[in-house]
Design a protein around this motif. Structure first.
Motif: not given
Length: 111
Positions: A43-48, A68-72, A74-80, A96-100
């Protein structure tokens, strides 16, 4: 049943853009006619994925976050990297959204 493969260099496989999700690419490591697959998903950086809403599908899925990292959202939680999930068919997840950006090992099993 998926094809038999001994260890092989996955860097020789090309990333294939997902036709349904801009910013997502895949390397199919193994698959069969039933729809079972093992793949790397990038997943590319910034994907939402908010525009898709909560995700659900008719197959079981295991996902291991390799980098990388992935933020859910709905859960408001970031996974590494190192995070893992096992989902039964029709289990709601995301968006999901991924900043990196991130790379995941995804195993899909039809039921």
């Amino acid at each position: 049943m998926k094809a038999e493969h001994e260890f092989f260099d996955t860097s020789a496989l090309e990333w294939i853009p997902d036709p349904d999700f801009a910013g997502v690419s895949q390397k199919i490591l193994s698959h069969d006619d039933s729809g079972a697959s093992t793949q790397l998903s990038k997943w590319d950086a910034g994907l939402d994925t908010s525009h898709s809403g909560v995700i659900s599908h008719d197959f079981a899925e295991e996902v291991f976050l390799l980098s990388g990292e992935l933020t859910d959202l709905t859960l408001n939680e970031t996974f590494l990297a190192g995070a893992y999930t096992s989902r039964q068919p029709n289990m709601p997840h995301g968006p999901y959204v991924t900043r990196t950006g991130c790379v995941m090992l995804v195993i899909a099993t039809p039921v």
